[in-house]
Design a protein around this motif. Sequence first.
Motif, PDB file in Angstrom:
ATOM      1  N   VAL A 372     -58.585  40.858   6.928  1.00 25.50           N
ATOM      2  CA  VAL A 372     -58.824  41.261   5.544  1.00 25.50           C
ATOM      3  C   VAL A 372     -57.465  41.391   4.877  1.00 25.50           C
ATOM      4  O   VAL A 372     -56.434  41.272   5.512  1.00 25.50           O
ATOM      5  CB  VAL A 372     -59.615  42.601   5.456  1.00 25.50           C
ATOM      6  CG1 VAL A 372     -61.035  42.422   5.912  1.00 25.50           C
ATOM      7  CG2 VAL A 372     -58.921  43.708   6.229  1.00 25.50           C
ATOM      8  N   SER A 382     -60.929  34.656   5.990  1.00 23.34           N
ATOM      9  CA  SER A 382     -61.920  35.697   6.287  1.00 23.34           C
ATOM     10  C   SER A 382     -63.282  35.306   5.743  1.00 23.34           C
ATOM     11  O   SER A 382     -63.406  34.394   4.917  1.00 23.34           O
ATOM     12  CB  SER A 382     -61.483  37.032   5.676  1.00 23.34           C
ATOM     13  OG  SER A 382     -61.495  36.961   4.269  1.00 23.34           O
ATOM     14  N   ARG A 386     -68.810  39.626   5.975  1.00 23.90           N
ATOM     15  CA  ARG A 386     -68.711  40.278   7.286  1.00 23.90           C
ATOM     16  C   ARG A 386     -67.532  41.233   7.329  1.00 23.90           C
ATOM     17  O   ARG A 386     -67.426  42.054   8.239  1.00 23.90           O
ATOM     18  CB  ARG A 386     -68.479  39.230   8.387  1.00 23.90           C
ATOM     19  CG  ARG A 386     -69.514  38.159   8.477  1.00 23.90           C
ATOM     20  CD  ARG A 386     -70.710  38.682   9.260  1.00 23.90           C
ATOM     21  NE  ARG A 386     -71.819  37.764   9.163  1.00 23.90           N
ATOM     22  CZ  ARG A 386     -72.042  36.767  10.015  1.00 23.90           C
ATOM     23  NH1 ARG A 386     -71.220  36.555  11.004  1.00 23.90           N
ATOM     24  NH2 ARG A 386     -73.089  35.988   9.863  1.00 23.90           N
ATOM     25  N   MET A 387     -66.591  41.067   6.399  1.00 22.65           N
ATOM     26  CA  MET A 387     -65.324  41.792   6.544  1.00 22.65           C
ATOM     27  C   MET A 387     -65.035  42.666   5.317  1.00 22.65           C
ATOM     28  O   MET A 387     -65.511  43.783   5.240  1.00 22.65           O
ATOM     29  CB  MET A 387     -64.195  40.785   6.826  1.00 22.65           C
ATOM     30  CG  MET A 387     -64.444  40.000   8.119  1.00 22.65           C
ATOM     31  SD  MET A 387     -63.347  38.593   8.373  1.00 22.65           S
ATOM     32  CE  MET A 387     -61.795  39.372   8.746  1.00 22.65           C
ATOM     33  N   SER A 388     -64.310  42.151   4.338  1.00 24.91           N
ATOM     34  CA  SER A 388     -63.865  42.990   3.209  1.00 24.91           C
ATOM     35  C   SER A 388     -65.012  43.560   2.380  1.00 24.91           C
ATOM     36  O   SER A 388     -64.862  44.587   1.727  1.00 24.91           O
ATOM     37  CB  SER A 388     -62.934  42.191   2.300  1.00 24.91           C
ATOM     38  OG  SER A 388     -63.532  40.962   1.946  1.00 24.91           O
TER      39      SER A 388
END
Length: 468
Positions: A372, A382, A386-388
């Motif tokens: 991220v 990314s 799923r992330m940030s």
Amino acid sequence: MSGASSSSTPPNGVLQNPKLSALGKAFSQIDLDGHDMPPSPAPSSPRPGKQYSIATQLVYSEGNDQYNASSVPIYQSATFKQTSATGGVSNEYDYTRSGNPTRTHLEKHLAKIMRAKRALVVSSGMGALDVITRQLKPGDEVVTGDDLYGGSHRLLKYLSTYGGIAVHHVDTTDNAAVQKVITPKTAMVLLETPTNPLIKIVDIPSIATLAHEANPQCIVSVDNTMLSPLLQNPLELGADIVYESGTKYLSGHHDLMAGVLAINDEALGEKLFFTINASGCGLAPFDCWLLMRGIKTLKVRMDAQQANAMKIAKFLESAGFKVRYPGLKSHPQYELHNSMARGPGAVLSFETGDILLSERIVETAKLWAISVSFGCVNSLISMPCRMSHASIDAKTRAERGVPEDLIRLCVGIEDGDDLLDDLRSALVQAGAMNVTLDGIEARNRTLEQEDPPEGEIIAAHAAAANEP
Ligand SMILES: Cc1ncc(COP(=O)(O)O)c(C=O)c1O
Ligand SMILES: N[C@@H](CCSC[C@H](N)C(=O)O)C(=O)O
């Protein structure tokens, strides 16, 4: 002048031995009572009235350090001695939560480059948004975007759940939709442009006008993290507060967390400062120093990052992917962006049409770190959902049209051809591109493209269209 061993006589008449200055403090500058001599004038000051270009302003900062240190000293002290106990601060500083010389130096420098009357620095970008939203009171209404950094969404959700504040998320690219929800009760408008992660562009001047017409006290805040003050100055576009995650472009090396606020209104600046001092989120001296160091190279970094980002965006587009980047003429708000900003930045996102395929691409790339954040000299890859942006629940993400397969690229300063090569290999290895006789092309060409775009490697290979 050379001659390191010779002594020179400065204007204050105290002999200085250049060899002694290597010890950190020239003993010959200390008078017989042990008190330091008055500071000597800075060896070079800017010409009065001269407007230097931003590249110069980023590097040049005027300090009042008595030794004219080239790099601002780090005042790593929590408290400062006073000369009396009778109350008040007999020194400019009493306690670092309330103020620190290294922080003051950085804030003055930032105010200049953010084209603001005052700048304030706090411990993170979210800290900056927290300071801003603490100006709200229960019953107030906030209007904000439907594409927003996940952490900002989380903070606003917390405020609407526990703080008695009504938060309206609307498509801020649609001025008519914004107008519908702005009322005299709108105490704050929070905008992000380009948005994270869909890279949508928001018309700051029009929305600021709508907000101020509905409620002249309304505070219009713009998150400028994606572009930095080098490329966009929202205060000049009608915003009341501009804030940024200094963790990103301003610092540029992912070695610190910081948040920056800039304002022109003195009273608003005092309220924000009050909140920072009261809540204790001011940026620590060492981090101020690191941020100050990072800012000096902002222009060279951003120039290189934008050039690389443009190359990558063109490649992906010409290969048939749906790319979101305001540097591409195909961006639906290309003109609007250019009317407000001086460059597209270096964050772009694209879709593959398949979540597992996106995962494989991200995990196959070698030069692109799975991380991220953005704005660093290193390139990052990314999957926002799923992330940030995982802090936004899946249903809300779907309602807001954030594709689960979206890949976000944060382009760094590495060699552009190496980055391109690595990404191309990852796309091919993951099965996202077909190697054809004429070149390579996206496997999944269902991405809302009627005519193949112009580009370097487009290969209209009949067999590829039938690939499973
Ligand atoms: C657009 C945007 N604003 C604000 C923030 C918050 O910054 P920080 O991580 O420094 O708290 C981030 C990322 O974290 C971001 O992407
Ligand atoms: N786990 C963190 C995620 C930070 S995301 C950082 C950055 N804004 C980005 O968009 O990549 C969190 O929960 O906040």
